[in-house]
Design a protein around this motif. Structure first.
Motif, PDB file in Angstrom:
ATOM      1  N   ARG A   9     -29.864  13.427  17.549  1.00 20.40           N
ATOM      2  CA  ARG A   9     -30.228  14.715  16.971  1.00 20.40           C
ATOM      3  C   ARG A   9     -28.956  15.409  16.470  1.00 20.40           C
ATOM      4  N   VAL A  10     -29.016  15.944  15.258  1.00 17.26           N
ATOM      5  CA  VAL A  10     -27.857  16.594  14.652  1.00 17.26           C
ATOM      6  C   VAL A  10     -28.251  17.978  14.141  1.00 17.26           C
ATOM      7  N   ILE A  11     -27.243  18.823  14.010  1.00 17.59           N
ATOM      8  CA  ILE A  11     -27.430  20.114  13.340  1.00 17.59           C
ATOM      9  C   ILE A  11     -27.022  19.944  11.886  1.00 17.59           C
ATOM     10  N   ARG A  12     -27.911  20.252  10.999  1.00 17.17           N
ATOM     11  CA  ARG A  12     -27.658  20.066   9.572  1.00 17.17           C
ATOM     12  C   ARG A  12     -27.501  21.423   8.895  1.00 17.17           C
ATOM     13  N   ILE A  13     -26.442  21.530   8.102  1.00 15.72           N
ATOM     14  CA  ILE A  13     -26.189  22.756   7.356  1.00 15.72           C
ATOM     15  C   ILE A  13     -26.172  22.419   5.871  1.00 15.72           C
ATOM     16  N   ARG A  14     -27.075  23.018   5.149  1.00 17.47           N
ATOM     17  CA  ARG A  14     -27.154  22.800   3.702  1.00 17.47           C
ATOM     18  C   ARG A  14     -27.283  24.150   3.012  1.00 17.47           C
ATOM     19  N   ASP A  15     -26.277  24.477   2.195  1.00 18.19           N
ATOM     20  CA  ASP A  15     -26.295  25.750   1.453  1.00 18.19           C
ATOM     21  C   ASP A  15     -26.499  26.936   2.390  1.00 18.19           C
ATOM     22  N   GLY A  16     -25.862  26.857   3.572  1.00 13.44           N
ATOM     23  CA  GLY A  16     -25.930  27.959   4.510  1.00 13.44           C
ATOM     24  C   GLY A  16     -27.159  27.974   5.398  1.00 13.44           C
ATOM     25  N   VAL A  17     -28.095  27.062   5.168  1.00  5.38           N
ATOM     26  CA  VAL A  17     -29.315  26.981   5.969  1.00  5.38           C
ATOM     27  C   VAL A  17     -29.107  25.977   7.097  1.00  5.38           C
ATOM     28  N   VAL A  18     -29.340  26.418   8.334  1.00  6.33           N
ATOM     29  CA  VAL A  18     -29.123  25.578   9.507  1.00  6.33           C
ATOM     30  C   VAL A  18     -30.461  25.040  10.007  1.00  6.33           C
ATOM     31  N   SER A  19     -30.491  23.730  10.280  1.00  5.75           N
ATOM     32  CA  SER A  19     -31.705  23.117  10.820  1.00  5.75           C
ATOM     33  C   SER A  19     -31.301  22.017  11.792  1.00  5.75           C
ATOM     34  N   THR A  20     -32.250  21.607  12.608  1.00  2.02           N
ATOM     35  CA  THR A  20     -32.037  20.504  13.542  1.00  2.02           C
ATOM     36  C   THR A  20     -32.934  19.347  13.147  1.00  2.02           C
ATOM     37  N   ARG A  21     -32.369  18.153  13.153  1.00  2.00           N
ATOM     38  CA  ARG A  21     -33.140  16.990  12.715  1.00  2.00           C
ATOM     39  C   ARG A  21     -32.577  15.729  13.347  1.00  2.00           C
ATOM     40  N   PRO A  22     -33.405  14.683  13.447  1.00  2.00           N
ATOM     41  CA  PRO A  22     -32.892  13.397  13.929  1.00  2.00           C
ATOM     42  C   PRO A  22     -32.131  12.681  12.818  1.00  2.00           C
ATOM     43  N   ASP A  23     -31.131  11.925  13.212  1.00  2.00           N
ATOM     44  CA  ASP A  23     -30.337  11.165  12.245  1.00  2.00           C
ATOM     45  C   ASP A  23     -30.231   9.721  12.735  1.00  2.00           C
ATOM     46  N   THR A  24     -30.194   8.787  11.807  1.00  2.00           N
ATOM     47  CA  THR A  24     -30.064   7.374  12.138  1.00  2.00           C
ATOM     48  C   THR A  24     -28.608   6.955  12.024  1.00  2.00           C
ATOM     49  N   LEU A  25     -28.059   6.421  13.104  1.00  2.00           N
ATOM     50  CA  LEU A  25     -26.664   5.985  13.147  1.00  2.00           C
ATOM     51  C   LEU A  25     -26.606   4.475  13.337  1.00  2.00           C
ATOM     52  N   VAL A  26     -25.563   3.878  12.803  1.00  2.00           N
ATOM     53  CA  VAL A  26     -25.346   2.462  13.036  1.00  2.00           C
ATOM     54  C   VAL A  26     -24.803   2.277  14.448  1.00  2.00           C
ATOM     55  N   ALA A  27     -25.299   1.284  15.148  1.00  2.00           N
ATOM     56  CA  ALA A  27     -24.843   1.013  16.510  1.00  2.00           C
ATOM     57  C   ALA A  27     -23.487   0.323  16.496  1.00  2.00           C
ATOM     58  N   GLU A  28     -22.668   0.641  17.468  1.00  2.00           N
ATOM     59  CA  GLU A  28     -21.363  -0.010  17.637  1.00  2.00           C
ATOM     60  C   GLU A  28     -21.161  -0.293  19.115  1.00  2.00           C
ATOM     61  N   GLU A  29     -20.952  -1.562  19.453  1.00  2.00           N
ATOM     62  CA  GLU A  29     -20.757  -1.975  20.836  1.00  2.00           C
ATOM     63  C   GLU A  29     -19.709  -3.081  20.885  1.00  2.00           C
ATOM     64  N   PRO A  30     -19.037  -3.231  22.027  1.00  2.00           N
ATOM     65  CA  PRO A  30     -18.041  -4.294  22.130  1.00  2.00           C
ATOM     66  C   PRO A  30     -18.703  -5.656  22.305  1.00  2.00           C
ATOM     67  N   LEU A  31     -18.103  -6.675  21.731  1.00  2.00           N
ATOM     68  CA  LEU A  31     -18.515  -8.050  21.973  1.00  2.00           C
ATOM     69  C   LEU A  31     -17.309  -8.820  22.488  1.00  2.00           C
ATOM     70  N   GLU A  32     -17.448  -9.372  23.688  1.00  2.00           N
ATOM     71  CA  GLU A  32     -16.404 -10.231  24.226  1.00  2.00           C
ATOM     72  C   GLU A  32     -16.752 -11.674  23.912  1.00  2.00           C
ATOM     73  N   ILE A  33     -15.810 -12.383  23.323  1.00  2.00           N
ATOM     74  CA  ILE A  33     -15.988 -13.797  23.008  1.00  2.00           C
ATOM     75  C   ILE A  33     -15.205 -14.612  24.022  1.00  2.00           C
ATOM     76  N   ARG A  34     -15.907 -15.485  24.731  1.00  2.00           N
ATOM     77  CA  ARG A  34     -15.265 -16.375  25.683  1.00  2.00           C
ATOM     78  C   ARG A  34     -15.308 -17.795  25.144  1.00  2.00           C
ATOM     79  N   LEU A  35     -14.296 -18.560  25.465  1.00  2.00           N
ATOM     80  CA  LEU A  35     -14.212 -19.951  25.030  1.00  2.00           C
ATOM     81  C   LEU A  35     -14.119 -20.826  26.271  1.00  2.00           C
TER      82      LEU A  35
END
Length: 285
Positions: A9-35
């Motif tokens: 959930r983010v606060i969005r400001i457009r032209d001075g108007v404030v609103s709350t809305r959900p936003d889609t984010l790309v996931a980022e997580e660590p990956l450990e590679i073992r050999l």
């Protein structure tokens, strides 16, 4: 696995108007590679295509070049999250090489740690790529790959049109393989451009398609030394980017015969090395 994107959930400001809305984010997580059960590398990535990412990383490191050198890749069952009731995190993979394939002397103790913007540097790195690649690029005047500038000019739009997750998040890099005629062969997205390239190369390894000696690699963003290195190690003759290359990437391209194109925007582009593969009068060297 359903973890490519997350909602916040983010606060969005457009032209001075404030609103709350959900936003889609790309996931980022660590990956450990073992050999072979031993820690090898950690990278921050977008979950998905993790086995291909690990395989592509090992191609870039000169460990793998053929599908039969790879026995299997598995998620480590013991890599669990105690806060999630012992569920597998799917953030650790173990790679098993076929019998007789040399195990490299690179471990986490040597700080083989990658991030979404990392790169290598130095003359030693140039020499290492040139001497370790198993797929030397064809640098002669009769090179089988010739590409029209008009075909290159169309690639950024085709790359963007195929970026499904980017359209929802605006936060991903992409790498795509094309034929010299501009046909899309594969595309992968990730928070790290180097991860996207590893996923592309890893899939090619798994499917027995290395070297990619007739392909064009198109990347969003800039062309770093690391991306040029990955292209050379996979036998890819042409690397194109929408932004600038680094000086070391240009040096590597010139030394190995890689065609390196930057600032590919509309009908405009800069050819930094390997112009002999462009089907245009006056192109050389």
């Amino acid at each position: 696995m359903g973890r490519v994107t997350e909602r916040r959930r983010v606060i969005r400001i457009r032209d001075g108007v404030v609103s709350t809305r959900p936003d889609t984010l790309v996931a980022e997580e660590p990956l450990e590679i073992r050999l072979g059960g031993k820690p090898l590398a950690i990278t921050m990535r977008t979950p998905g295509d993790d086995f291909a990412l690990a395989a592509g990383f090992l191609v870039s490191e000169g460990v793998l070049a053929r599908a039969d050198e790879l026995t299997h890749i598995v998620y480590c069952a013991g890599a669990t999250d105690s806060e999630a009731g012992g569920a597998n995190t799917y953030n650790v993979v173990d790679v098993r090489l076929a019998d007789g394939v040399p195990v490299p002397d690179i471990t986490l103790e040597r700080n083989v740690y990658t991030t979404s913007s990392c790169g290598l540097c130095g003359k030693a790195s140039l020499d290492a790529v040139r001497t370790r690649t198993r797929w030397p690029l064809d640098t002669g005047p009769d090179t089988p790959v010739r590409i029209e500038p008009a075909t290159l000019a169309a690639l950024p739009d085709r790359l963007r049109a195929a970026q499904r997750v980017f359209e929802r998040t605006g936060g991903l890099h992409a790498a795509a393989l094309f034929t010299a005629d501009g046909e899309l062969l594969d595309i992968r997205e990730d928070v790290g451009r180097h991860n996207a390239v590893d996923k592309i190369i890893g899939r090619a390894l798994q499917e027995g398609r290395l070297p990619l000696s007739s392909a064009v690699l198109m990347v969003s963003g800039r062309a770093s030394f690391e991306l040029a290195q990955k292209a050379v190690m996979a036998g890819i003759p042409v690397l194109a980017a929408v932004s600038a290359p680094s000086s070391l990437a240009v040096d590597l391209a010139a030394e190995t015969g890689l065609t390196l194109i930057g600032f590919l925007r509309g009908s405009s582009m800069n050819v930094y090395a390997g112009a002999h593969r462009l089907a245009v009068d006056g192109a050389a060297g």
